[in-house]
Design a protein around this motif. Sequence first.
Motif, PDB file in Angstrom:
ATOM      1  N   UNK A  23      26.095   2.254  56.576  1.00  0.00           N
ATOM      2  CA  UNK A  23      25.285   3.346  57.123  1.00  0.00           C
ATOM      3  C   UNK A  23      24.754   4.278  56.031  1.00  0.00           C
ATOM      4  N   UNK A  24      23.582   4.809  56.276  1.00  0.00           N
ATOM      5  CA  UNK A  24      23.025   5.890  55.460  1.00  0.00           C
ATOM      6  C   UNK A  24      23.692   7.185  55.930  1.00  0.00           C
ATOM      7  N   UNK A  26      21.818   4.336  67.497  1.00  0.00           N
ATOM      8  CA  UNK A  26      22.153   4.950  66.206  1.00  0.00           C
ATOM      9  C   UNK A  26      21.415   6.270  66.018  1.00  0.00           C
ATOM     10  N   UNK A  27      22.169   7.273  65.590  1.00  0.00           N
ATOM     11  CA  UNK A  27      21.578   8.572  65.273  1.00  0.00           C
ATOM     12  C   UNK A  27      21.499   9.547  66.426  1.00  0.00           C
ATOM     13  N   UNK A  28      21.694   9.072  67.652  1.00  0.00           N
ATOM     14  CA  UNK A  28      21.558   9.970  68.786  1.00  0.00           C
ATOM     15  C   UNK A  28      22.783  10.874  68.934  1.00  0.00           C
ATOM     16  N   UNK A  75      19.419  12.179  61.088  1.00  0.00           N
ATOM     17  CA  UNK A  75      18.962  11.145  60.154  1.00  0.00           C
ATOM     18  C   UNK A  75      19.945   9.977  60.161  1.00  0.00           C
ATOM     19  N   UNK A  76      19.396   8.771  60.265  1.00  0.00           N
ATOM     20  CA  UNK A  76      20.244   7.582  60.230  1.00  0.00           C
ATOM     21  C   UNK A  76      19.461   6.443  59.596  1.00  0.00           C
ATOM     22  N   UNK A  77      20.158   5.403  59.254  1.00  0.00           N
ATOM     23  CA  UNK A  77      19.542   4.243  58.620  1.00  0.00           C
ATOM     24  C   UNK A  77      20.623   3.395  57.975  1.00  0.00           C
ATOM     25  N   UNK A  78      20.204   2.517  57.083  1.00  0.00           N
ATOM     26  CA  UNK A  78      21.151   1.624  56.421  1.00  0.00           C
ATOM     27  C   UNK A  78      20.920   1.630  54.916  1.00  0.00           C
TER      28      UNK A  78
END
Length: 528
Positions: free
Chosen positions: A32-33, A392-394, A410-413
């Motif tokens: 995960x970021x 993801x991110x919610x 903020x989310x990501x990989x």
Amino acid sequence: MNLNLYHDQGKWIMVDMGITFDDTPGIEVVMPDITFLEEIKDDLLGLVLTHAHEDHYGAIQYLWTKIKCPIFATPFTAEMLKYKTKEAGINPPVHVIPLGGGIDIGPFSIDFINLTHSIPEPNALAIKTTKGTILHTGDWKIDPNPLVGDSTDEDKLKRLGKEGVLALVCDSTNVFEEGRSGSEAVIRENLIELAGKYPGKRVVMACFASNVARVATGYEAAHQNGRFPVLVRRSLEKVDAAARASGYFQGMLPFLKAYDAKALDRGKTLLICTGSQGEQRAALKRIASQEDRHIKLETGDVVIFSSRQIPGNEKQIDELQNMLVEQGVELITHIEADVHVSGHPCRDELIDMYGWTKPQILIPVHGEEKHLVEQSKLGKLCQIPHTIVTHNGQVVELTSGKPEIVGEVHHGRLAVDGNVLIPFQGETMHIRHRMMANGQIIATLVVSEKGQLLAEPEILFFGVGEFHEELELQEDCIESLQAILADMTLDELQDDVLLEEKTRTLIRRIVNAARGKKPPTHVQVIRV
């Protein structure tokens, strides 16, 4: 991969920090970021681990230095974490929580509840907040005879249900499977019987390294059939050491290692290997590729795949199994024999959990979209008042009323690229994917100040076509480029940006007409 955050009274706790794997060239590990975590790290009270599977704790070695919070784990998980942090050269504060114990962190009071899974000490977390109790299951199943570790603490879950559970955050992996996941005890009986059917032949059992009960079963299958148990791969040796340090494997003699097997009679060994998913660097792939210095397979030898096929790994597993079959090796998978049970709950087990804990809200996690939606439907069938599917991110607000998605962070990989972390959806990966799909072209023009060609253009093709095809494309591009340069005005020829763009456009048009694709094309103009 799993990473969850809970917030109460201005403070946060994190549950798990895992990785996943990817087959993009140059990339193996994705995580995960945690940009949002870095923003709130002053209010992050700690990381609580449910168990020691890579998708739940594997990112700590890469990301902990960005947040530097305390870590809480039960003994086996803490022991496994020691190896990761030592290799990474970090020394996070790890607080070891006894089985069935608990901790108070700021406004959170957390009880660890024993469950069963395919690894020792999987824990559900009963997280008590000012709004109510959240039960975070982690990975789990119901195994009445888990062989290694304690069985599910059904009484504690029922007591929790009577006290009141606001929300159940629950594993969805096997929601489409009817019935129950099955017991490790049955698999042990079957593997002991199988190991006795091939006298004089080498028997290999491939399993997940973290499945401590299955490793112990390999030991029993060997000893009950007059064979020596051999661990093949360092990851299995780490799990063995962690299990013994945590009080498991009592009464079991030490395993032999791969180099010991070379000196033993072929019919007197049972090799326990990693690599059931066809991983490139795992033990079984090295053996199948005949790259292992100590272990060779021969016609008639047997390989038991004591694992399930994880979705997405079908191609590499097929490749591995075909390599073994070509060498005359007999394969036994879950299709031919009952050699594996899942570590995740099937529908009847999920229904049991709902009945024990009686949650007001169900939040399905750990699965693809179809799994989350299906568990939401199952929860509604079981009369859970509210279910909510999140992404993801919610940010979800949990109160005694209806749960709501109230925001997004903020989310990501991130991907491990060599020894650095890069955005998995960033420009580097975008270019790499384009190059992988279409190849690459580099063109160099050497021109005078007035734009006259001083040498024939050099155009290099990488992975665009076969060698003879690239030569033909190269000739076509050079001829067309010389012609288009001859028609350009002096002002145009003295404009490097325009010259680069016309060259790039011409080459991509020619290649697209011939090959039906547009590779990334880089043009450099050298003025002399």
